[in-house]
Design an enzyme around this catalytic site. Structure first.
Site, short mmCIF file in Angstrom:
data_model
loop_
_atom_site.label_atom_id
_atom_site.label_comp_id
_atom_site.label_asym_id
_atom_site.label_seq_id
_atom_site.Cartn_x
_atom_site.Cartn_y
_atom_site.Cartn_z
N CYS A 28 -44.67 27.01 20.46
CA CYS A 28 -44.02 26.02 19.59
C CYS A 28 -44.19 24.62 20.18
O CYS A 28 -44.43 23.66 19.45
CB CYS A 28 -42.53 26.33 19.42
SG CYS A 28 -42.20 27.88 18.58
N CYS A 88 -39.73 28.88 22.98
CA CYS A 88 -41.09 29.27 22.56
C CYS A 88 -42.14 28.30 23.11
O CYS A 88 -42.16 27.13 22.73
CB CYS A 88 -41.13 29.33 21.04
SG CYS A 88 -42.77 29.50 20.34
#
Length: 193
Positions: free
Chosen positions: A119, A116
């Site tokens: 993230c 991600c």
């Protein structure tokens, strides 16, 4: 990915020589079309765009002529954000009950995944908040790929998702990579309760 793509430099440069008027008694100077070599921004991390105007003067006896080269560069360098700050500990499904639900202080848990991109953007923010609110709040990260049971229990469908727990109950959740101020205001709201 940082080892695969350390930097990308795209250069747009052209050179326009201005014709020189030279007397017939002297030899005509040769004007070369030289490309400006791309520079690497070693100290820069991220995306940077610059537009430059470079001038060079060539002395041709009494006459001075200027050659102008215009160019723009866009450079993008990958960076490793995992080593940027103090890391918040990762949790597993087995530690969830004791570390989060039985905690005597409020807990912020970041649900994330290694693939991600957003993230990675929020990791340094959570790490900094953990330093700022040490002792008042606990901070943990949980990898949804390694601990899917906890993610399923709380209906995590998108990462990053930040959930705040107080007294063993889910109090608030924030989905997506948000600015530091948003997380900070949410944390402060649960400190005064």
């Amino acid at each position: 990915m940082a080892s695969l793509l350390d930097s990308v430099t795209v250069t747009r440069v052209f050179s326009l020589p201005i014709a020189a008027s030279v007397s017939s008694s002297s030899a005509a100077p040769s004007v070369s079309r030289r490309r400006i070599s791309p520079a690497r921004f070693l100290e820069f991390r991220g995306l940077k765009s610059s537009r430059s105007l470079v001038t060079q003067s060539a002395s041709l006896g009494a006459n001075r002529r200027t050659r102008i080269a215009r160019g723009g560069r866009i450079a993008c360098e990958a960076q490793d954000t995992t080593a940027a700050a103090v890391e918040v500990p990762n949790l597993s499904d087995s530690e969830w009950q004791t570390k989060v639900l039985e905690s005597d202080v409020p807990v912020l848990v970041e649900f994330w995944a290694p693939w991600c991109g957003p993230c990675r953007m929020i990791h340094p923010i959570v790490d900094q908040l953990a330093k700022d609110f040490a002792g008042k709040f606990k901070f943990y990260k949980i990898n949804t790929d390694e601990s899917p049971n906890t993610a399923n229990r709380y209906g995590i469908r998108s990462v990053p998702t930040v959930i705040i727990f107080k007294g063993g109950e889910k109090k608030d959740s924030i989905i997506g990579a948000v600015p530091r101020e948003t997380l900070e205001k949410t944390i402060e709201r649960f400190l005064v309760e």
